[in-house]
Write an enzyme that holds these catalytic residues in place. Structure first.
Site, PDB file in Angstrom:
ATOM      1  N   GLY A   8     -18.980 -25.205  13.003  1.00 16.37           N
ATOM      2  CA  GLY A   8     -18.085 -24.887  11.896  1.00 16.37           C
ATOM      3  C   GLY A   8     -16.938 -23.973  12.283  1.00 16.37           C
ATOM      4  O   GLY A   8     -17.083 -23.095  13.133  1.00 16.37           O
ATOM      5  N   GLY A  80     -31.769  -5.675  33.666  1.00 18.41           N
ATOM      6  CA  GLY A  80     -31.732  -4.999  32.371  1.00 18.41           C
ATOM      7  C   GLY A  80     -33.119  -4.533  31.979  1.00 18.41           C
ATOM      8  O   GLY A  80     -34.034  -5.347  31.844  1.00 18.41           O
ATOM      9  N   GLU A 103     -32.007  -1.477  36.321  1.00 24.28           N
ATOM     10  CA  GLU A 103     -31.402  -0.915  35.115  1.00 24.28           C
ATOM     11  C   GLU A 103     -30.360   0.110  35.528  1.00 24.28           C
ATOM     12  O   GLU A 103     -30.632   0.996  36.333  1.00 24.28           O
ATOM     13  CB  GLU A 103     -32.473  -0.274  34.240  1.00 24.28           C
ATOM     14  CG  GLU A 103     -31.960   0.579  33.089  1.00 24.28           C
ATOM     15  CD  GLU A 103     -31.060  -0.188  32.136  1.00 24.28           C
ATOM     16  OE1 GLU A 103     -29.924   0.286  31.904  1.00 24.28           O
ATOM     17  OE2 GLU A 103     -31.471  -1.257  31.631  1.00 24.28           O
ATOM     18  N   GLY A 171     -28.185  -7.558  27.333  1.00 25.13           N
ATOM     19  CA  GLY A 171     -27.631  -7.408  25.995  1.00 25.13           C
ATOM     20  C   GLY A 171     -27.123  -8.714  25.426  1.00 25.13           C
ATOM     21  O   GLY A 171     -27.185  -9.765  26.063  1.00 25.13           O
ATOM     22  N   HIS A 352     -61.694   3.358   7.942  1.00 26.61           N
ATOM     23  CA  HIS A 352     -62.289   3.696   9.236  1.00 26.61           C
ATOM     24  C   HIS A 352     -63.344   2.647   9.588  1.00 26.61           C
ATOM     25  O   HIS A 352     -64.093   2.211   8.719  1.00 26.61           O
ATOM     26  CB  HIS A 352     -62.935   5.074   9.162  1.00 26.61           C
ATOM     27  CG  HIS A 352     -63.722   5.440  10.383  1.00 26.61           C
ATOM     28  ND1 HIS A 352     -63.131   5.938  11.526  1.00 26.61           N
ATOM     29  CD2 HIS A 352     -65.055   5.351  10.655  1.00 26.61           C
ATOM     30  CE1 HIS A 352     -64.067   6.162  12.434  1.00 26.61           C
ATOM     31  NE2 HIS A 352     -65.251   5.812  11.931  1.00 26.61           N
TER      32      HIS A 352
END
Length: 380
Positions: A8, A80, A103, A171, A352
């Site tokens: 689109g 990364g 990194e 990212g 619990h």
């Protein structure tokens, strides 16, 4: 509901032209359709960032390509050290791959408190051959025997390293510049984000936007709530419903979860942020070594931590590291939204033995009333 599948592009503030597609990909059929609308919601998302120096090779993948598992690599590089890369690394390591991660920042899983990440890192040390922090990937070459990658920085090896598979997880970038938004007069930032107001409306009254394309955090659960707001406002304007027309996105906090093993989850103010900003806090930390359920599960490496305002004692944030951390972080988000304090949470009866009761215990630790852990030693 009429569904039109294709690519689109806005024509103006009330029309979209769609080039129709077929098959499992984006193969154009040659047909096109113009759709007229009173209101439109842009939910075009984002795509993974591809580093320009990586060659096009089927052994270099992004997070989507990593899911199309053709074979288990013997040696894998994750470029990364954020959530997505570490999640995918967990999967491949479980299948038998040896991992390196690089990194450029000094820490993995940026955003989470360091004490949470340390638990994860200790538990997963066996998966990694090398964790290269403060290190950049600067070059890559595809050869018959693998992808040879060159690094620079504090943790860089002296020579290029060979990998069977390289995952790019540095990212994501929003798709704001790919939909012809400018034709509708919609403002798009330099990076591709579309600014919106609290009703998710752009600068053009008839066009709304939600999800990754409107900004961080790029999380599905945030996008869903933004979508609800935009749809309610649109419906309210069409139906003349004043209540729907006033809908706003006003979440105080948005939780984050790393679906690693163990999971790491956090929401609201972190302890690291509080220290950096000089905010006075009180902390309640409940170690899972004191949790009957965690002990029974054979997974007591984690802990639950709650952060409270030192003056009002209201909860500001919290973090959990351990199995099912992501399933429990919602209670902390709710407590923040409701303005709960440590007594509210501590006196809420949790069943619990469960992992969830660690939330109540952590609040009791902060309040000084927890009988399930030894009291802290007083400084002499």
């Amino acid at each position: 509901v009429t569904t039109v599948r294709g690519l689109g592009q806005f024509i103006d503030a009330h029309h979209v032209r769609v080039e129709e597609t077929s098959g499992s990909g984006q193969d154009k059929t040659g047909a096109a359709k113009v759709v007229k609308f009173k209101s439109a919601i842009i939910a075009a998302g984002s795509q993974a960032v591809h580093l320009p120096f990586f060659p096009k090779d089927e052994r270099i993948v992004d997070s989507i390509g990593a899911l199309e598992l053709k074979a288990v690599p013997k040696k894998m590089l994750i470029v990364g050290g954020g959530i997505i890369g570490l999640e995918m690394g967990t999967v491949y390591s479980t299948l038998g791959a040896r991992l390196d991660v690089v990194e450029m920042l000094p820490t993995l899983m940026t955003g989470a408190d360091r004490d949470l990440v340390k638990v994860w890192q200790k538990f997963n040390a066996h998966r990694f051959d090398n964790i290269m922090l403060n290190t950049k990937t600067v070059a890559a070459e595809a050869k018959a025997d693998g992808i040879w990658v060159t690094f620079e920085g504090e943790g860089a090896p002296s020579a290029p390293q060979r990998y069977d598979l390289v995952l790019q997880a540095v990212g994501r970038t929003p798709n704001g510049k790919k939909i012809g938004a400018e034709n509708a007069g919609v403002i798009v930032g330099d990076r591709g984000f579309i600014p919106v107001d609290v009703q998710m409306r752009t600068n053009v009254p008839s066009v709304f936007a939600i999800g990754d394309i409107v900004g961080q955090p790029m999380l599905a659960h945030k996008a869903v709530h933004e979508g609800h707001v935009a749809a309610e406002v649109c419906a309210g304007e069409i139906l003349g419903d004043d209540k729907l027309k006033k809908s706003q996105f006003d979440a105080r906090v948005i939780p984050s979860v790393a679906y690693t093993d163990p999971e790491v989850a956090w929401v609201g103010l972190t302890e690291d942020e509080a220290k950096a900003k000089g905010i006075a806090i009180e902390k309640g930390l409940f170690p899972w070594t004191a949790s009957g359920r965690a002990i029974a599960n054979g997974r007591d490496e984690g802990f639950t931590k709650l952060i409270f305002d030192a003056e009002t004692h209201r909860i500001l944030g919290g973090g959990i590291v351990g199995t099912h951390a992501g399933d429990m972080i919602g209670e902390i988000a709710l407590a923040i939204e409701m303005g709960a304090d440590m007594v509210d949470i501590g006196k809420t009866i949790h069943p619990h033995p469960t992992l969830g009761e660690s939330l109540g215990m952590a609040a009791e630790v902060a309040h000084g009333t927890c009988t399930d852990v030894p009291p802290p030693r007083k400084a002499r």
